[in-house]
Design an enzyme around this catalytic site. Structure first.
Site, mmCIF file in Angstrom:
data_model
loop_
_atom_site.group_PDB
_atom_site.id
_atom_site.type_symbol
_atom_site.label_atom_id
_atom_site.label_comp_id
_atom_site.label_asym_id
_atom_site.label_seq_id
_atom_site.Cartn_x
_atom_site.Cartn_y
_atom_site.Cartn_z
ATOM 1 C CE1 TYR A 95 -4.181 1.770 0.458
ATOM 2 C CE2 TYR A 95 -2.822 3.117 2.077
ATOM 3 C CZ TYR A 95 -3.908 2.918 1.079
ATOM 4 O OH TYR A 95 -4.984 3.876 1.211
ATOM 5 C CG LEU A 127 -8.094 -5.032 7.260
ATOM 6 C CD1 LEU A 127 -9.366 -4.272 6.821
ATOM 7 C CD2 LEU A 127 -8.260 -5.477 8.582
ATOM 8 C CB CYS A 168 3.366 0.386 6.210
ATOM 9 S SG CYS A 168 3.390 1.906 7.384
ATOM 10 C CB ILE A 220 0.366 6.029 8.141
ATOM 11 C CG1 ILE A 220 1.866 5.361 7.595
ATOM 12 C CG2 ILE A 220 0.823 7.445 8.523
ATOM 13 C CD1 ILE A 220 2.436 6.195 6.371
ATOM 14 C CG HIS A 225 -9.923 2.630 7.827
ATOM 15 N ND1 HIS A 225 -10.817 1.370 7.394
ATOM 16 C CD2 HIS A 225 -9.020 2.148 6.900
ATOM 17 C CE1 HIS A 225 -10.397 0.579 6.737
ATOM 18 N NE2 HIS A 225 -9.111 0.955 6.334
ATOM 19 N NE ARG A 277 8.504 2.268 14.874
ATOM 20 C CZ ARG A 277 8.977 3.822 15.236
ATOM 21 N NH1 ARG A 277 9.427 4.618 14.417
ATOM 22 N NH2 ARG A 277 8.901 4.015 16.597
#
Length: 183
Positions: free
Chosen positions: A28, A60, A83, A85, A91, A129
């Site tokens: 994504y 998901l 990831c 954010i 959501h 990260r």
């Protein structure tokens, strides 16, 4: 800041039989996903294991893809990468909680999963990260999966069949009945 923090890491496990893992990744945020993937691939390769990669649309779908793949008996472990954010709506909480819960449930069912789905407040945290030359959370997730595979191999002995002994093991020798010698 997270970069100054130090943590103890276990030495990489070694294997008699080469494990094969599936990396399931949500691209994504493509640049972040690419860094996570580079770290995971390097950790798996360094251990002598092998891997396949499967992409899914979002975080998901990662646990669902792992559940589908476990039916193949092709993989000894799984690495979940992606990831999430924080945005302006709730959501974020839904995706974080449900993807994490899905992976935890699969793990409690006996799958060896390293969770490298980042849940961060902003892009900068994700970049730090995901950096495979820095915090390397993708590599850490792969190493977690490898350690779980090693534990699984230690605690679970392979079986021959599903609940039945081969007919050759059911033979009763002369002078025995159900394994007890007769007079």
């Amino acid at each position: 800041m997270a970069q100054a923090e130090t943590h103890h890491t276990l030495p990489a496990p070694t294997f008699d039989d080469t494990p094969h893992l599936l990396i399931v990744i949500s691209p994504y945020y493509k640049d972040i996903a690419d860094n996570l993937l580079a770290g995971a691939k390097a950790a798996i390769t360094a251990s002598g294991a092998t891997y396949d990669v499967a992409e899914v649309p979002g975080a998901l779908e990662v646990p669902i893809a792992i559940r589908l793949a476990c039916n193949s008996d092709k993989y000894q472990g799984y690495v979940a990468l992606g990831c999430i954010i924080r945005g302006e709506t709730t959501h974020y909480e839904t995706v974080c909680n449900d993807s994490s819960r899905g992976l935890a449930e699969l793990g409690l069912q006996g799958l060896c999963i390293g969770n490298g789905i980042l849940t961060v407040e902003n892009r900068k945290q994700a970049e730090v990260r995901a950096d495979h030359t820095g915090l390397n959370k993708g590599g850490g997730a792969a190493e977690a999966a490898l350690h779980l595979i090693k534990l699984n191999n230690r605690f679970n002995k392979p079986t021959k069949g599903i609940g039945f002994k081969p007919a050759s093991e059911n033979i009763i020798l002369a002078g025995e009945t159900d394994g007890n010698k007769t007079a």
